[in-house]
Design a protein around this motif. Structure first.
Motif, PDB file in Angstrom:
ATOM      1  N   CYS A   1       0.920  -1.418   0.340  1.00 21.77           N
ATOM      2  CA  CYS A   1      -0.054   0.077   0.296  1.00 21.77           C
ATOM      3  C   CYS A   1       1.011   1.116  -0.342  1.00 21.77           C
TER       4      CYS A   1
ATOM      5  N   GLU B   1      -5.527  -3.377  -1.717  1.00 24.21           N
ATOM      6  CA  GLU B   1      -5.515  -2.512  -0.309  1.00 24.21           C
ATOM      7  C   GLU B   1      -6.416  -1.630  -0.924  1.00 24.21           C
TER       8      GLU B   1
ATOM      9  N   ARG C   1       0.329   3.905   1.997  1.00 27.74           N
ATOM     10  CA  ARG C   1       0.331   5.094   3.082  1.00 27.74           C
ATOM     11  C   ARG C   1       0.233   5.334   4.082  1.00 27.74           C
ATOM     12  N   GLY C   2       0.982   4.333   4.900  1.00 26.96           N
ATOM     13  CA  GLY C   2       1.852   4.613   6.122  1.00 26.96           C
ATOM     14  C   GLY C   2       1.207   4.097   7.316  1.00 26.96           C
ATOM     15  N   CYS C   3      -0.163   3.839   7.644  1.00 26.53           N
ATOM     16  CA  CYS C   3      -0.687   3.511   8.649  1.00 26.53           C
ATOM     17  C   CYS C   3      -0.432   2.973   9.403  1.00 26.53           C
TER      18      CYS C   3
ATOM     19  N   PRO D   1       0.193  -4.958   5.574  1.00 28.27           N
ATOM     20  CA  PRO D   1       0.253  -4.141   4.249  1.00 28.27           C
ATOM     21  C   PRO D   1       1.125  -2.452   3.984  1.00 28.27           C
ATOM     22  N   MET D   2       0.894  -2.247   4.841  1.00 31.23           N
ATOM     23  CA  MET D   2       1.907  -1.029   4.941  1.00 31.23           C
ATOM     24  C   MET D   2       3.465  -1.418   5.071  1.00 31.23           C
TER      25      MET D   2
ATOM     26  N   PHE E   1      -1.015   0.596  11.861  1.00 28.25           N
ATOM     27  CA  PHE E   1      -1.363  -0.294  12.531  1.00 28.25           C
ATOM     28  C   PHE E   1      -1.330  -1.363  11.626  1.00 28.25           C
ATOM     29  N   CYS E   2      -0.997  -1.278   9.987  1.00 28.27           N
ATOM     30  CA  CYS E   2      -1.214  -2.199   9.347  1.00 28.27           C
ATOM     31  C   CYS E   2      -0.087  -3.369   9.017  1.00 28.27           C
TER      32      CYS E   2
ATOM     33  N   LYS F   1      -3.346   8.507   4.402  1.00 24.57           N
ATOM     34  CA  LYS F   1      -4.911   7.526   4.153  1.00 24.57           C
ATOM     35  C   LYS F   1      -5.179   8.525   3.244  1.00 24.57           C
TER      36      LYS F   1
HETATM   37  S1  SF4 Z   1      -4.380  -0.035   6.461  1.00 24.69           S
HETATM   38 FE1  SF4 Z   1      -5.178   0.427   4.768  1.00 24.69          FE
HETATM   39  S2  SF4 Z   1      -4.688   2.536   3.790  1.00 24.69           S
HETATM   40 FE2  SF4 Z   1      -3.201   2.110   5.994  1.00 24.69          FE
HETATM   41  S3  SF4 Z   1      -1.210   1.233   5.131  1.00 24.69           S
HETATM   42 FE3  SF4 Z   1      -2.910  -0.779   5.949  1.00 24.69          FE
HETATM   43  S4  SF4 Z   1      -3.811  -1.211   3.558  1.00 24.69           S
HETATM   44 FE4  SF4 Z   1      -2.726   1.014   3.355  1.00 24.69          FE
END
Ligand code: SF4
Length: 387
Positions: free
Chosen positions: A244, A286, A246-248, A253-254, A250-251, A379
């Motif tokens: 992804c 994502e 986007r840098g969240c 896939p980031m 808690f994530c 986000k």
């Molecule tokens: S929560 Fe969604 S938008 Fe944020 S880094 Fe993860 S996949 Fe990307």
């Protein structure tokens, strides 16, 4: 193909067809992971519901029946991640060395020749957000269904009968590690992360009878070397993007490098699935608007429209279901939805009051500038938090 695989698994010396010799690598998943919930991806979330509501023997029969089997007893459809691993293992070790089976069919494939059993997992300990949300919302009933089904699978005597190594992977493998269940479930090796590159090394060690590491955090594969699946996936899932960016905070896939798969690669998997009767195509990623976006997260309308139109025109594709989408790209370019909306509606699985409507899951969003800055700094891209 059917004949050779059949020979590989059955002892034909005395023509008795009684003794299963076993396939060297057997791949499987729990009863909830190996079902298409009657072709309803949203119904599949109920795997996070507590077990006390409906007895599992009824759920298995009516709610998450097992996937159909091929003529040789292998699973006709399997989770996409498992299919990805199957593809690299077949490429490396040959088709006759690998079989994917529903847990109720393992006895047909596991035998003295089986060296390793790879188990895919999504919600094996019930500690993911889906289970936690549903069990707390419902408020009673204890263990989530998906965790109970995983326990049933991992404690099956056939898994250990011939001394095969047990390797756990999939998006939920971390749950077993974090919950300290590895020893209790007698899992030899937990693989966490994208598996394509590391799986070959682990399975080769197992085939050679070498010791396996207890826990492996994988090396990310070179995206250009990621194989297409070679057998159909549940829900006709195909990956359009990975990662992804986007840098969240808690994530996971980031943590992965963002990559859009080439259209030919995606269409090859779509055609394979459609030809094999999946009827539905889920676009895994994502955010559908990340597909071939630029590095400032500006959505690429032409590419997204071409993607949807190309998939919709593949013979046999009845339904298209994008997995996820963010809201900011739609604000930036509303025409993107105006262009793909009619096609997605036409190919939607969902009908309410005789009207078809398309749907997509939107992740966590907030109007709080403070929360965005603190937890989800990318986000709202291509906008700033204040915008
Ligand atoms: S929560 Fe969604 S938008 Fe944020 S880094 Fe993860 S996949 Fe990307």
């Amino acid at each position: 193909m059917f004949y050779t695989k059949f020979r590989a698994i059955m002892d034909t010396k005395d023509n008795s067809f009684q003794q299963v010799q076993g396939v060297p690598i057997v791949l499987t998943g729990s009863a909830t992971d190996m079902s298409d919930f009657k072709l309803s991806p949203f119904r599949a979330f109920t795997g996070g519901f507590p077990t006390a509501i409906v007895p599992r023997f009824l759920l298995r029969k009516y709610w998450y029946p097992r996937v159909p089997t091929n003529g040789d007893g292998t699973a006709k459809y399997a989770p996409y991640g498992l299919r990805k691993i199957e593809a690299v293992l077949i490429r490396e070790f040959g088709e006759q060395t690998v079989a994917v089976a529903h847990p109720s069919n393992l006895e047909k494939f596991v035998g003295p020749e089986t060296k390793v059993i790879g188990v895919s997992s999504m919600e094996p300990a019930g500690t993911g957000f889906v289970s936690r949300t549903y069990t707390s919302l419902v408020g009673f009933g204890g263990e989530p269904v998906a965790a109970a089904e995983f326990r049933d699978l991992i404690t099956k005597p056939i898994l250990r009968k011939w001394g095969a190594k047990i390797v756990l992977g999939g998006s939920g493998a971390w749950q077993i590690h974090n919950s300290k269940l590895q020893k209790k479930y007698r899992i030899d090796c937990i693989v966490m992360g994208e598996g394509e590159k590391t799986a070959v090394k682990i399975f080769r060690k197992a085939l050679n009878g070498e010791e396996l590491p207890r826990v492996v955090e994988t090396e990310p594969p070179n995206p250009k070397e990621i194989s297409c699946i070679v057998n159909p996936s549940i829900f006709g899932t195909v990956e359009i993007t990975r990662g992804c960016g986007r840098g969240c905070k808690f994530c996971s896939p980031m943590m992965r490098k963002r990559y859009s798969f080439p259209l030919e690669h995606i269409l090859k998997e779509v055609e394979l699935n459609a030809k094999n009767g999946t009827r539905m195509i889920i676009l895994a990623g994502e955010d559908i608007f990340l597909y071939r976006c630029n590095n400032k997260f500006l959505p690429n309308r032409e590419a997204v429209v071409e993607l949807i139109n190309s998939i919709a025109s593949v013979p046999g594709v009845e339904f298209i279901q994008p997995a996820h989408a963010a809201l900011a790209p739609v604000v930036y370019d509303p025409e993107i939805v105006e262009e793909i909306g009619p096609v997605l509606r036409e190919k939607s699985y969902w009908v309410t009051d005789k009207t078809r409507h398309s749907s997509v899951e939107v992740g966590i969003e907030t109007g709080s500038i403070r929360l965005v800055k603190k937890y989800m700094p990318g986000k709202m891209l291509p906008y700033k938090p204040e915008e």
